[in-house]
Design a protein around this motif. Structure first.
Motif, short mmCIF file in Angstrom:
data_model
loop_
_atom_site.label_atom_id
_atom_site.label_comp_id
_atom_site.label_asym_id
_atom_site.label_seq_id
_atom_site.Cartn_x
_atom_site.Cartn_y
_atom_site.Cartn_z
N LEU A 11 0.82 -1.21 0.00
CA LEU A 11 0.00 0.00 0.00
C LEU A 11 0.86 1.27 0.00
N VAL A 12 1.95 1.25 0.75
CA VAL A 12 2.84 2.42 0.76
C VAL A 12 3.43 2.65 -0.62
N TRP A 13 3.84 1.56 -1.26
CA TRP A 13 4.39 1.67 -2.63
C TRP A 13 3.32 2.13 -3.61
N THR A 14 2.11 1.58 -3.49
CA THR A 14 1.01 1.97 -4.38
C THR A 14 0.62 3.43 -4.18
N ALA A 15 0.76 3.91 -2.96
CA ALA A 15 0.42 5.31 -2.67
C ALA A 15 1.46 6.29 -3.22
N GLY A 16 2.54 5.76 -3.77
CA GLY A 16 3.51 6.63 -4.42
C GLY A 16 4.77 6.92 -3.64
N TYR A 17 4.93 6.29 -2.49
CA TYR A 17 6.14 6.50 -1.70
C TYR A 17 7.26 5.62 -2.22
N ALA A 18 8.45 6.18 -2.26
CA ALA A 18 9.60 5.45 -2.79
C ALA A 18 10.21 4.58 -1.70
N ILE A 19 9.85 3.32 -1.70
CA ILE A 19 10.42 2.37 -0.75
C ILE A 19 10.87 1.12 -1.52
N PRO A 20 11.86 0.42 -1.03
CA PRO A 20 12.32 -0.81 -1.70
C PRO A 20 11.39 -1.98 -1.39
N VAL A 21 10.20 -1.95 -1.97
CA VAL A 21 9.16 -2.90 -1.57
C VAL A 21 9.56 -4.34 -1.87
N GLU A 22 10.22 -4.58 -3.00
CA GLU A 22 10.60 -5.96 -3.32
C GLU A 22 11.63 -6.49 -2.33
N GLN A 23 12.59 -5.65 -1.97
CA GLN A 23 13.59 -6.08 -1.00
C GLN A 23 12.95 -6.35 0.37
N ILE A 24 12.02 -5.50 0.75
CA ILE A 24 11.35 -5.67 2.05
C ILE A 24 10.57 -6.98 2.07
N MET A 25 9.87 -7.28 1.00
CA MET A 25 9.08 -8.51 0.95
C MET A 25 9.97 -9.75 0.98
N ALA A 26 11.05 -9.73 0.21
CA ALA A 26 11.95 -10.88 0.19
C ALA A 26 12.63 -11.06 1.55
N ALA A 27 13.03 -9.95 2.17
CA ALA A 27 13.64 -10.05 3.50
C ALA A 27 12.64 -10.55 4.53
N SER A 28 11.38 -10.11 4.40
CA SER A 28 10.35 -10.58 5.32
C SER A 28 10.10 -12.07 5.15
N LEU A 29 10.13 -12.54 3.92
CA LEU A 29 10.02 -13.98 3.68
C LEU A 29 11.16 -14.73 4.36
N GLY A 30 12.37 -14.17 4.27
CA GLY A 30 13.50 -14.81 4.93
C GLY A 30 13.31 -14.90 6.44
N LEU A 31 12.82 -13.81 7.04
CA LEU A 31 12.58 -13.83 8.49
C LEU A 31 11.48 -14.82 8.86
#
Length: 211
Positions: free
Chosen positions: A113-133
Motif C-alpha cells: 500500500l505504501v508503494w502503491t500510494a507513491g512513496y519510494a520504498i524498496p518494496v521488493e527487498q522488504i518482501m523478500a527479506a520478510s520472507l526470509g525472516l
C-alpha cells in the motif's frame, strides 16, 4: 484444545494494524490500481482500491477462521479419525502459525500500500527479506511443533525435524541478507524452492532410516 492466547492476540493486533494502514493511506491510493500492465498480447488489469486495501486483511481473517474451524471439527470428530488424520492442529503449531503469518501479512500489506500510494520504498527487498525472516521463525519452530506420534515412521520423521529446521533457518537467513544485494524476486523464489528441497530430503532420510 483452545486457541493459544498469545497467537490470537498477535493475529488481532496484526489485523488492527493492517486496517489502520489501509485507513491512513486510503486517500493517497488511486481509485483504480493497476495490478498487471497491458502488453500487445494481453489487456491490463485494474482493481478498485477497496480490493487492494482489503485483500490481505480478508486473507488473514479467512486463515484464522479456517484454523478455528479445524479446532472445532477436531474436537467433535471421533477419536479414531483424529488419530489417523491428525484433524486437530496442535497448540504449538497454532501458536507458530498465528505468531508468524499475521506479522508477515502485515509487512506485505503495508509495503504494497505504501508503494502503491507513491512513496519510494524498496518494496521488493522488504518482501523478500520478510520472507526470509518468516523462514527463520518457521525453521526454529519446526522441531517443536511436530507431534510425538506412535510408530517408527512418525518417530523418524520427528527425528528429521531438527536438521531440517536448522536448514530452513539458514535458508531464511540467507534470503533475508541476499534480498538487499541481489535481485529480490529470484532470491525469494530460490528460498522457497530450497525449503521444498529441504523437506524432500527430510522425507527421503526418514524413508532410508526405516529400511
Amino acid at each position: 484444545m483452545n486457541f493459544p492466547r498469545t497467537g490470537a492476540v498477535i493475529a488481532t493486533l496484526s489485523l488492527a494494524a493492517m486496517l489502520a494502514v489501509s485507513w491512513a493511506l486510503w486517500d493517497a491510493l488511486p481509485e483504480l490500481i493497476t495490478t498487471r500492465e497491458a502488453t500487445p498480447d494481453r489487456a491490463g488489469v485494474r482493481v478498485p482500491r477497496l480490493l487492494a486495501a482489503g485483500a490481505l486483511p480478508a486473507a488473514l481473517v479467512l486463515v484464522v477462521a479456517a484454523l478455528g474451524a479445524g479446532v472445532v471439527v477436531g474436537r467433535r470428530a471421533p477419536a479414531v479419525l483424529n488419530t489417523l488424520f491428525t484433524l486437530t492442529p496442535s497448540r504449538a503449531a497454532l501458536s507458530v502459525v498465528l505468531g508468524t503469518l499475521p506479522p508477515f501479512l502485515l509487512v506485505l500489506h503495508t509495503g504494497l500500500l505504501v508503494w502503491t500510494a507513491g512513496y519510494a520504498i524498496p518494496v521488493e527487498q522488504i518482501m523478500a527479506a520478510s520472507l526470509g525472516l518468516l523462514l527463520v521463525a518457521l525453521g526454529r519452530a519446526l522441531p517443536r511443533v511436530t507431534p510425538d506420534l506412535p510408530g517408527a515412521p512418525a518417530r523418524e520423521w520427528k527425528r528429521a525435524q531438527r536438521p531440517g529446521g536448522l536448514a530452513t533457518t539458514l535458508v531464511g537467513v540467507a534470503c533475508a541478507a541476499a534480498a538487499w544485494v541481489l535481485p529480490p524476486l529470484p532470491v525469494a523464489v530460490a528460498a522457497v524452492l530450497l525449503v521444498a528441497v529441504v523437506h524432500l530430503v527430510m522425507g527421503l532420510v526418514t524413508v532410508a532410516r526405516l529400511r
